[in-house]
Write a protein that holds these residues in place. Sequence first.
Motif, PDB file in Angstrom:
ATOM      1  N   TYR A 192     -36.391 -49.224 113.910  1.00  0.00           N
ATOM      2  CA  TYR A 192     -36.800 -50.617 114.095  1.00  0.00           C
ATOM      3  C   TYR A 192     -37.926 -50.994 113.138  1.00  0.00           C
ATOM      4  CZ  TYR A 192     -38.922 -54.764 116.107  1.00  0.00           C
ATOM      5  OH  TYR A 192     -39.457 -56.017 116.278  1.00  0.00           O
ATOM      6  N   GLU A 193     -38.898 -50.094 112.957  1.00  0.00           N
ATOM      7  CA  GLU A 193     -40.009 -50.396 112.061  1.00  0.00           C
ATOM      8  C   GLU A 193     -39.523 -50.616 110.638  1.00  0.00           C
ATOM      9  OE1 GLU A 193     -43.120 -51.043 112.814  1.00  0.00           O
ATOM     10  OE2 GLU A 193     -42.633 -50.779 114.931  1.00  0.00           O
ATOM     11  N   VAL A 194     -38.596 -49.806 110.179  1.00  0.00           N
ATOM     12  CA  VAL A 194     -38.064 -49.967 108.830  1.00  0.00           C
ATOM     13  C   VAL A 194     -37.225 -51.241 108.735  1.00  0.00           C
ATOM     14  CG1 VAL A 194     -36.614 -48.922 107.031  1.00  0.00           C
ATOM     15  CG2 VAL A 194     -38.140 -47.485 108.401  1.00  0.00           C
ATOM     16  N   MET A 195     -36.507 -51.557 109.800  1.00  0.00           N
ATOM     17  CA  MET A 195     -35.774 -52.827 109.808  1.00  0.00           C
ATOM     18  C   MET A 195     -36.734 -53.996 109.596  1.00  0.00           C
ATOM     19  SD  MET A 195     -32.890 -52.586 112.821  1.00  0.00           S
ATOM     20  CE  MET A 195     -31.347 -51.700 112.584  1.00  0.00           C
ATOM     21  N   ARG A 196     -37.856 -53.954 110.279  1.00  0.00           N
ATOM     22  CA  ARG A 196     -38.854 -55.022 110.134  1.00  0.00           C
ATOM     23  C   ARG A 196     -39.362 -55.096 108.700  1.00  0.00           C
ATOM     24  NH1 ARG A 196     -43.702 -54.882 114.136  1.00  0.00           N
ATOM     25  NH2 ARG A 196     -44.150 -56.751 112.931  1.00  0.00           N
ATOM     26  N   GLU A 197     -39.637 -53.926 108.121  1.00  0.00           N
ATOM     27  CA  GLU A 197     -40.125 -53.892 106.741  1.00  0.00           C
ATOM     28  C   GLU A 197     -39.110 -54.483 105.768  1.00  0.00           C
ATOM     29  OE1 GLU A 197     -40.966 -49.808 106.061  1.00  0.00           O
ATOM     30  OE2 GLU A 197     -42.617 -49.715 107.523  1.00  0.00           O
ATOM     31  N   GLU A 198     -37.823 -54.292 106.079  1.00  0.00           N
ATOM     32  CA  GLU A 198     -36.773 -54.754 105.183  1.00  0.00           C
ATOM     33  C   GLU A 198     -36.258 -56.146 105.546  1.00  0.00           C
ATOM     34  OE1 GLU A 198     -33.740 -51.774 105.141  1.00  0.00           O
ATOM     35  OE2 GLU A 198     -34.969 -50.345 104.012  1.00  0.00           O
ATOM     36  N   GLY A 199     -36.888 -56.765 106.554  1.00  0.00           N
ATOM     37  CA  GLY A 199     -36.480 -58.110 106.936  1.00  0.00           C
ATOM     38  C   GLY A 199     -35.154 -58.174 107.663  1.00  0.00           C
ATOM     39  N   VAL A 200     -34.793 -57.069 108.338  1.00  0.00           N
ATOM     40  CA  VAL A 200     -33.532 -57.011 109.079  1.00  0.00           C
ATOM     41  C   VAL A 200     -33.806 -57.318 110.547  1.00  0.00           C
ATOM     42  CG1 VAL A 200     -31.609 -55.539 109.813  1.00  0.00           C
ATOM     43  CG2 VAL A 200     -32.525 -55.336 107.478  1.00  0.00           C
ATOM     44  N   ASP A 201     -33.112 -58.290 111.090  1.00  0.00           N
ATOM     45  CA  ASP A 201     -33.193 -58.627 112.507  1.00  0.00           C
ATOM     46  C   ASP A 201     -32.036 -57.928 113.212  1.00  0.00           C
ATOM     47  OD1 ASP A 201     -33.001 -59.711 115.056  1.00  0.00           O
ATOM     48  OD2 ASP A 201     -33.582 -61.725 114.421  1.00  0.00           O
ATOM     49  N   PRO A 202     -32.307 -56.908 114.056  1.00  0.00           N
ATOM     50  CA  PRO A 202     -31.208 -56.159 114.673  1.00  0.00           C
ATOM     51  C   PRO A 202     -30.284 -57.017 115.522  1.00  0.00           C
ATOM     52  CG  PRO A 202     -33.325 -55.562 115.662  1.00  0.00           C
ATOM     53  CD  PRO A 202     -33.626 -56.378 114.458  1.00  0.00           C
ATOM     54  N   ARG A 203     -30.824 -58.062 116.125  1.00  0.00           N
ATOM     55  CA  ARG A 203     -29.972 -58.938 116.932  1.00  0.00           C
ATOM     56  C   ARG A 203     -29.078 -59.814 116.062  1.00  0.00           C
ATOM     57  NH1 ARG A 203     -34.236 -58.239 120.566  1.00  0.00           N
ATOM     58  NH2 ARG A 203     -33.608 -58.254 122.776  1.00  0.00           N
ATOM     59  N   ARG A 204     -29.620 -60.282 114.964  1.00  0.00           N
ATOM     60  CA  ARG A 204     -28.881 -61.199 114.098  1.00  0.00           C
ATOM     61  C   ARG A 204     -28.019 -60.458 113.067  1.00  0.00           C
ATOM     62  NH1 ARG A 204     -32.959 -63.693 110.551  1.00  0.00           N
ATOM     63  NH2 ARG A 204     -32.534 -61.804 109.328  1.00  0.00           N
ATOM     64  N   ASP A 205     -28.556 -59.350 112.551  1.00  0.00           N
ATOM     65  CA  ASP A 205     -27.935 -58.714 111.392  1.00  0.00           C
ATOM     66  C   ASP A 205     -27.145 -57.459 111.711  1.00  0.00           C
ATOM     67  OD1 ASP A 205     -29.186 -60.676 109.810  1.00  0.00           O
ATOM     68  OD2 ASP A 205     -31.025 -59.472 109.678  1.00  0.00           O
ATOM     69  N   THR A 206     -27.113 -57.023 112.975  1.00  0.00           N
ATOM     70  CA  THR A 206     -26.313 -55.858 113.336  1.00  0.00           C
ATOM     71  C   THR A 206     -25.495 -56.164 114.584  1.00  0.00           C
ATOM     72  OG1 THR A 206     -27.706 -54.686 114.969  1.00  0.00           O
ATOM     73  CG2 THR A 206     -28.348 -54.505 112.654  1.00  0.00           C
ATOM     74  N   GLN A 207     -24.570 -55.257 114.885  1.00  0.00           N
ATOM     75  CA  GLN A 207     -23.740 -55.381 116.075  1.00  0.00           C
ATOM     76  C   GLN A 207     -24.101 -54.333 117.123  1.00  0.00           C
ATOM     77  OE1 GLN A 207     -19.445 -56.009 115.203  1.00  0.00           O
ATOM     78  NE2 GLN A 207     -20.050 -56.162 113.032  1.00  0.00           N
TER      79      GLN A 207
END
Length: 437
Positions: A192-207
């Motif tokens: 999750y921390e790396v997702m935040r760093e990369e601007g990835v929203d797990p709810r919006r950008d993943t399934q």
Amino acid sequence: MEYSSYLHPELETMPEEALRQLQLERLQKTVRHCMNSPFYQEKFAELGITPDDIKTIDDVRKLPFTTKDDLREHYPFGLACVPLRQCTRLHSSSGTTGNPTVVLHTERDLEEWAQAVARCLWMVGSRPEDVFQNSAGYGMFTAGLGFQYGAEKLGMLTVPAAAGNTTRQIKFIRDFGTTVLHAIPSYASRIYEVMREEGVDPRRDTQLRVLCIGAEPHSEEQRKRIEENLGVKAYNSYGISEMMGPGVAFECPEQNGLHIWEDYFIVEVLDPTTLEPVKEGELGELVLTTINREAMPLLRYRTRDLTRLLPGTCPCGRTHRRISRLQGRSDDMIILKGVNIFPIQIEKILLKFKELSTDYLITLKTENGNDTMTVEVELRELFTDDYQRLQSLTKEITRQLKDEILITPKVKLLSKGSIKTSDEKKAVRVQDFRKLF
């Protein structure tokens, strides 16, 4: 497509009386089978019992205990109950405290293991249409192949991503449409921390919707935080390589205790000192007897894990009893990032360096959702003016510790007398500031 809530309803919802009868039949068969092992032949002779003495489930208490030390002392195949030619795989521990513990599997054992893991994954909502990604290490570590074969048994598309390389893990999650992920809790937080760093929203950008977590102690607060951050439901998993690996017990959608599969195991929770049963709901050591294995069944195996048997029935409809979240261990083992570590392993490495004294301190903390280890050790003599030498020594100590314990600690070199001892002059070797429970 409409699916049942149960993968094997005839087993998962079996009435208690029928389940106890199945356990007894399998226990009696297992005990007889254990007589193929010289180890158990000797144990039974010492206790003056025979397989014919096992007439009820409660008679499991007549059987000898088995420990990790027994596995090490009879390394590598001393507890095997079938010829090696009938075995198709083995898993083992790292053996960093001496001989590793080796567990053998026949082809049937592997099939039953896969079925148990598949049952767990189905229970938390995994279906053939899902994409399953496994971030556990493969090889001797049972979580890798254990989850892999279980996921394949369900017919899911599997992504054997293995451990590490978080940026790649996230790319796979997004590109392959991963819906079910297996990760240890601290690594799920790291993702999750790396997702935040990369601007990835797990709810919006993943399934992602299901996360299977285990292999290291974690709090309910941490689980809820992971669920909130990743937008998933996170389910606790319990496995131990001596039993088979993952698949021993798993949470259901109620998330109130882990169902332990009683058609595979007889469960006891005992006082770790007296080895007598504790009352239902009281904390004790989990002791397991395998009743569905060929290559290496184990009788009354002392897991050293502390848990409770939860009273009452589960609203999910499964009749197999539940154990609580693990409350730690009855020995001094450190569990960090899913790896079992003993302080003596660290001491063994430190004492190789003539520049170091015998005083050291291991500190465990949780920083930004990630469990860390710091090893502070005193120098025999000061040479703080030689920065290059200090840097080189620190780097070499770190490298050797990583090779030994499979975790990269922070190493701090201190001047003599920096590490305080207790009033009794007995050194405190481990400080654990992680909030585990």
